[in-house]
Design a protein around this motif. Structure first.
Motif, short mmCIF file in Angstrom:
data_model
loop_
_atom_site.label_atom_id
_atom_site.label_comp_id
_atom_site.label_asym_id
_atom_site.label_seq_id
_atom_site.Cartn_x
_atom_site.Cartn_y
_atom_site.Cartn_z
N LYS A 157 0.85 -1.19 0.00
CA LYS A 157 0.00 0.00 0.00
C LYS A 157 0.88 1.24 0.00
O LYS A 157 1.92 1.27 0.67
N GLY A 158 0.47 2.24 -0.74
CA GLY A 158 1.22 3.48 -0.75
C GLY A 158 1.12 4.18 -2.09
O GLY A 158 0.18 3.94 -2.86
N ARG A 159 2.11 5.05 -2.34
CA ARG A 159 2.14 5.76 -3.61
C ARG A 159 3.50 5.56 -4.26
O ARG A 159 4.52 5.47 -3.58
N MET A 160 3.48 5.53 -5.58
CA MET A 160 4.76 5.49 -6.30
C MET A 160 5.26 6.93 -6.39
O MET A 160 4.54 7.82 -6.85
N THR A 161 6.48 7.14 -5.94
CA THR A 161 7.05 8.49 -6.00
C THR A 161 7.87 8.66 -7.28
O THR A 161 8.16 9.78 -7.67
N GLY A 162 8.21 7.58 -7.91
CA GLY A 162 8.93 7.69 -9.16
C GLY A 162 8.97 6.35 -9.88
O GLY A 162 9.05 5.30 -9.23
N ILE A 163 8.87 6.40 -11.20
CA ILE A 163 9.06 5.18 -12.00
C ILE A 163 10.13 5.50 -13.03
O ILE A 163 9.97 6.45 -13.82
N GLU A 164 11.19 4.75 -13.02
CA GLU A 164 12.29 4.97 -13.96
C GLU A 164 12.12 4.01 -15.13
O GLU A 164 12.25 2.79 -14.98
N THR A 165 11.79 4.55 -16.31
CA THR A 165 11.49 3.69 -17.47
C THR A 165 12.48 3.89 -18.61
O THR A 165 12.36 3.22 -19.63
N ALA A 166 13.45 4.79 -18.43
CA ALA A 166 14.35 5.11 -19.57
C ALA A 166 15.11 3.88 -20.04
O ALA A 166 15.24 3.64 -21.25
N ALA A 167 15.61 3.09 -19.11
CA ALA A 167 16.39 1.90 -19.50
C ALA A 167 15.51 0.92 -20.27
O ALA A 167 15.94 0.33 -21.26
N ALA A 168 14.28 0.77 -19.80
CA ALA A 168 13.37 -0.14 -20.50
C ALA A 168 13.06 0.38 -21.89
O ALA A 168 13.05 -0.37 -22.87
N GLU A 169 12.83 1.68 -21.99
CA GLU A 169 12.49 2.26 -23.30
C GLU A 169 13.65 2.11 -24.29
O GLU A 169 13.43 1.98 -25.49
N ALA A 170 14.87 2.14 -23.76
CA ALA A 170 16.05 2.05 -24.64
C ALA A 170 16.43 0.61 -24.96
O ALA A 170 17.30 0.37 -25.80
N ALA A 171 15.79 -0.34 -24.32
CA ALA A 171 16.16 -1.75 -24.53
C ALA A 171 15.75 -2.19 -25.94
O ALA A 171 14.80 -1.66 -26.51
N PRO A 172 16.50 -3.16 -26.49
CA PRO A 172 16.22 -3.59 -27.86
C PRO A 172 14.79 -4.13 -28.02
O PRO A 172 14.29 -4.83 -27.16
N GLY A 173 14.17 -3.73 -29.11
CA GLY A 173 12.87 -4.29 -29.48
C GLY A 173 11.68 -3.67 -28.79
O GLY A 173 10.54 -4.04 -29.08
N VAL A 174 11.92 -2.74 -27.88
CA VAL A 174 10.80 -2.20 -27.10
C VAL A 174 9.95 -1.25 -27.96
O VAL A 174 10.47 -0.37 -28.64
N VAL A 175 8.66 -1.45 -27.92
CA VAL A 175 7.71 -0.65 -28.68
C VAL A 175 7.05 0.40 -27.80
O VAL A 175 6.79 1.52 -28.23
N LEU A 176 6.82 0.02 -26.55
CA LEU A 176 6.08 0.92 -25.66
C LEU A 176 6.36 0.54 -24.21
O LEU A 176 6.43 -0.64 -23.88
N VAL A 177 6.54 1.54 -23.38
CA VAL A 177 6.52 1.32 -21.93
C VAL A 177 5.33 2.10 -21.40
O VAL A 177 5.23 3.32 -21.61
N MET A 178 4.42 1.43 -20.76
CA MET A 178 3.18 2.07 -20.30
C MET A 178 3.13 2.03 -18.78
O MET A 178 3.33 0.98 -18.16
#
Lengths: 168, 776
Positions: free
Chosen positions: B87-108
């Motif tokens: 339970k709680g709140r997300m204070t940050g989601i780091e998606t840059a590495a995922a977005e830069a990974a090979p073959g990635v179309v979308l990070v949602m």
């Protein structure tokens, strides 16, 4: 660099992470082999490699260059069912049908192990040339294939009818 | 609730009570089932034949295409990341590495997820299908440990999973309630189910218990469970403009189509759900976040999506059965007559769902007693929403009730079957309505004889080497349900073929086969002349594959459509037909045509009727009548379950050596597939008794064994040949005379096992599963 799958030569995938299971299902559209856990715990992905049963989810496709894979799609002879496939229908050895290809491939591999006299946990005499064919042996040897609908009795009945002569 | 709202609710409740009373006292003939289904008296048709599964061939050849196996061009693959706090709140989601990974179309994530409506919670509307009503990925809130918090789409599954592993999240964690004890400490609320409170008081049960000369008063516990359908949840889906097509694994195609339309702000017919094969469901395959996430990702990426949950993903994002703490107290006279039945307790639930595991449902109708006190309370936890799992309520409720009866039998020094039969009710003990068909006494007689119950010894008296051997029994019971909204379409062709279409489901129950048998008999056709279409939301009807109601719903729907078809055919037949002048209720279908019931030689074939009318086909659609029979009669499936176990005196290991289920479930439509349904339920009951448990970390609210390697289910080596018999006595008030058979098998089974363990060892294990440590 090729794998033989149901008699056809298939190139080994470029990505070394691709499991044999995903190669079958996603690249070759041989979706008869099922993904139930992707962790080797359920047996739904069982295929035959040179006649031996393996869980294809724990097999990297690149390791199988030059090997001969048989999947559920490779068991029928055209329209004619493999006797074990027919026995599964006759004995109602499935309900939803999702674990079924794995059960069937596993049972074929298991029957070969019995013929070779490989003992199991429940085999009484580990040094005997022949393993006595029994329901308990089949149940032990098929326990890596989960069935969550509860068709176990029909599955063992179907295997017994098909491979009972192994004992003779 | 406001005073006004309270008054309105009371007025609505009062109106419901008046309607309920009116249905109870109305003449039988006004009810659906008031006149027995004509198929009941037909003895030589397809119904009752052990027909092999019509979908068997494609399943054994691996040709049945399940949801994750539908090919689509330009497909993308989804992988999910899950929260690690309860339970709680997300204070940050780091998606840059995922977005830069090979073959990635979308990070949602919630930052770019389309704004959507909350999912309609199951049972809040007739087609609401969602397991919880939490908006899917709409903000930074975390509601449970394991909630999906990011989705990655990539060109391959491997690329998607790698990229999802690169998503990192920081949280502001809040205090969470993650144990039943903590939930209870915050106070419990009274549960309700199907619009009725799970609370019944008849007389003063506590006083009657106190005054009773013989009594037991004991507590039982059951853990969380997961369905573990062998096919993990999956969907392959695509948008075509504003229309969405989903290949899903679904127990409710019409329900999911409507519910997805609500979430995405669409009209119902803009969503099409296909689900011709479902790899097991058991209550788990309704609507969860994966369908919403997949469709949203497809919308954002403009590409088709395959979202196939990993096995862990199923545990994280699809709910299971909740845990229960139950008290059963029974007070009795020396002859066994019950003065009091008390069955109360507490279950865990969330603030975002509405299933307080209704463990008293079976107890409401099982035995006669002078007084009753039944009550289900729930505590609110921060966990994944619990949901319906095979015999919700009855599976765990009959464990407690039927073990307590066994304990009372010991206290009375009475045979437990005799004690049960001593308290056999003449009418429903809590509603007062008559039973439609109840032959549990006959089921016990037949079962006891076949099982050799007379050979049972006193506890701990039978030992074979290291093994203690014991026998136990228990009553299983599950209500007859038929939900409203059933409908069917029949298209009859001039060559005598018929297509029967209904938005129903085949998850392995044998529905496709049994429904074809029934439809063939209903229409007077051979089975190969009938095609039964199902698993498509575009077909008529809201027919949930749940509550063991699907066969009754299909049966009543096809019956209604057949009546309409007969009317249409008589109109088409006209004055030159041998049937001229007959009314629909004077004719029946037989031999691919219609005949006069009173004068069977007045017959005309379908081909002749349609030929004279110059019609190639005739199509009718009809809705089944509202299921009033459920309120007019007390309708249930029953079983007498018998079990023999061997408990190792050294290791405490329990092996089930023999099982017999003796069933009273009305007419059996297909003995072959029915036997498998019974056995499947019993095997799940053995798992419930001896091994199944979703282990839950009460510190962090996280499921600890989210895999088939760590969550144990029965395997081949654990199971004896399971003997199944039934009495085949039709219920005159149910379609085809049949009761549901999908859930009855799991009820009573865990108690029969536990009672056998007691008989073998003299030890009462009151908390499931009965693992060896509890017996050592």
């Amino acid at each position: 660099m090729a794998i033989e799958i149901n008699g056809s030569q298939v190139p080994v995938p470029d990505d070394p992470r691709v499991s044999l299971l995903d190669l079958l299902r996603e690249s070759l559209h041989l979706t008869g082999t099922k993904k139930g856990c992707n962790q080797g715990a359920c047996g739904a992905c069982t295929v035959l490699v040179d006649g031996e049963r393996i869980v294809s989810c724990l097999a990297l496709a690149v390791q199988y260059e030059g090997r001969s894979i048989t999947t559920i799609e490779g068991l029928s002879d055209g329209d004619a069912l493999h006797p074990l496939q027919q026995a599964f229908i006759d004995h109602d050895g499935f309900q939803c049908g999702y674990c079924t290809p794995g059960q069937i491939c596993s049972a074929i591999g298991m029957a070969a192990e019995l013929r070779r006299g490989l003992p199991s946990h429940v085999t009484g005499d580990l040094t005997a040339e022949r393993v006595p064919f029994s329901r308990v042996e089949l149940q032990e040897r098929m326990s890596g294939n989960l069935c969550c609908c509860g068709a176990h009795n029909g599955i063992i009945d179907a295997i017994t009818e098909t491979f009972g002569e192994v004992a003779a | 609730m406001s005073v006004l709202g309270d008054a309105a609710a009371k007025a609505k409740g009062a109106a419901q009570q008046v309607m309920k009373k009116a249905i109870e006292v109305a003449p039988d003939s006004w009810m659906p089932g008031g006149r027995p289904d004509p198929l009941i008296r037909r003895q030589h048709g397809h119904v009752g034949q052990p027909v092999s599964r019509l979908d068997g061939r494609v399943k054994v050849r691996g040709e049945a295409r399940f949801a994750a196996e539908v090919p689509m061009a330009n497909l993308t693959y989804a992988a999910l990341a899950y929260s690690t706090i309860p339970k709680g709140r997300m204070t940050g989601i780091e998606t840059a590495a995922a977005e830069a990974a090979p073959g990635v179309v979308l990070v949602m994530t919630h930052r770019n997820m389309p704004r959507l409506n909350p999912p309609p919670l199951f049972m809040t509307a007739s087609k609401a299908a969602a397991g919880d009503d939490i908006p899917v990925m709409q903000d930074d809130r975390v509601y449970w440990n394991g909630q999906p918090i990011a989705l990655v789409l990539a060109e391959t599954q491997e690329q998607a999973e790698h990229a999802a592993s690169l998503v990192t999240v920081t949280y502001n964690e809040e205090s969470a309630v993650t144990s039943l004890a903590a939930g209870k400490a915050q106070g419990t609320e009274p549960g309700s189910f199907q619009g009725e409170p799970l609370k019944i008081d008849i007389g003063d049960a506590e006083a009657a218990l106190a005054a009773a000369p013989h009594k037991v008063d004991v507590a039982y516990e059951t853990p969380r469970h997961n369905h573990n359908a062998i096919e993990p949840h999956a969907a392959t889906l695509a948008w075509d403009g504003d229309n969405l097509v989903v290949h899903d694994c679904s127990q409710g195609v019409a329900h999911v189509a409507w519910s997805m339309a609500q979430v995405f702000g669409l009209k119902e017919d803009q969503v099409r759900i296909h689900s011709p094969f479902v790899g097991g469901g058991f209550g788990g395959k309704t609507m969860w976040s994966y369908q919403v996430l997949g469709a949203a990702a497809a919308k954002l990426s403009g590409r088709p999506v395959r979202i196939a949950l990993s096995r862990e993903g199923v545990y994280r994002s699809v709910g299971g059965r909740t845990l229960t703490e139950q008290r059963v107290a029974l007070g009795a006279q020396a002859d066994g007559a019950f003065d009091a039945i008390i069955h109360t307790g507490t279950v865990a639930m969330t603030a975002h769902n509405a299933l307080p595991e209704p463990f008293i449902v079976a107890t409401r109708s099982a035995y006669a007693a002078g007084t009753f006190k039944l009550d289900v309370e729930y505590a609110t936890l921060d966990m994944i929403a619990n949901t319906f799992m095979r015999a919700p309520g009855e599976a765990v409720g009959t464990f407690a009730l039927e073990c307590a009866i066994d304990e009372l039998a010991v206290a009375l020094d009475m045979d437990p079957i005799a004690l049960r039969l001593r308290n056999e009710p003449e009418k429903d003990p809590t509603s007062g309505t008559p039973f439609s068909s109840r032959n549990i006494v006959e089921a016990y007689r037949a079962g006891a004889e076949r099982f050799g119950w007379a050979g049972r010894r006193a506890p701990g008296q039978r030992r074979e080497g290291d093994w203690l051997v014991g026998m136990g029994c228990a009553t299983g019971t599950y209500p007859y349900y038929r939900m409203g909204g059933g409908a069917a379409r029949i298209t009859l062709h001039s060559d005598g073929r018929a297509l029967v279409g209904i938005a129903a489901h085949e998850m392995g129950m044998g529905t496709a086969t049994a429904s074809t048998q029934v439809a063939a008999d209903r229409l007077g056709l051979a089975m190969d002349q009938v095609t039964f279409a199902y698993g498509d939301s575009a077909l008529p009807g809201e027919v949930l594959a749940g509550g063991s109601q699907q066969t009754a719903s299909i049966g009543a729907s096809v019956m209604a459509a057949h009546q309409r078809l007969v009317g249409e055919l008589l109109k088409l037949a006209g004055n030159d037909s041998p049937l001229a002048g007959l009314k629909p209720d004077e004719v029946e279908s037989a031999d691919a045509g219609l005949r006069c019931v009173a004068a069977p030689d007045r017959f005309e074939s379908y081909a002749s009727i349609l030929g004279r009318a110059q019609r190639d086909e005739v199509t009718v659609v009809a809705e089944a009548p509202p299921p009033l029979e459920m309120q007019h009669w007390s309708m249930h499936s029953y079983s007498a379950m018998f079990c023999e176990v061997r408990v190792n005196a050294v290791t405490g290991e329990t092996r089930v050596s023999r099982v017999l289920g003796s069933f009273d479930c009305g007419r059996i439509l297909n003995p072959k597939t029915a036997r498998s349904q019974f056995r499947g339920g019993i095997i799940m009951g053995i798992g419930l008794a001896l091994m199944e448990e979703t282990q839950f970390d009460e510190r962090k609210g996280r499921i600890m064994n989210p895999s088939l390697g760590e969550y144990l289910v029965p395997v081949h080596a654990d199971l004896p040949v399971i003997d199944v018999i039934w009495n085949d006595i039709p219920d005159p008030h149910a379609p085809m005379g049949a009761h549901g058979i999908g859930e009855i098998g799991i009820t009573g089974t865990a108690a029969a096992v536990a009672n056998a363990v007691y008989n073998a060892t003299g030890k009462r294990i009151r908390d499931l599963p009965i693992t060896l440590d509890k017996l050592m």
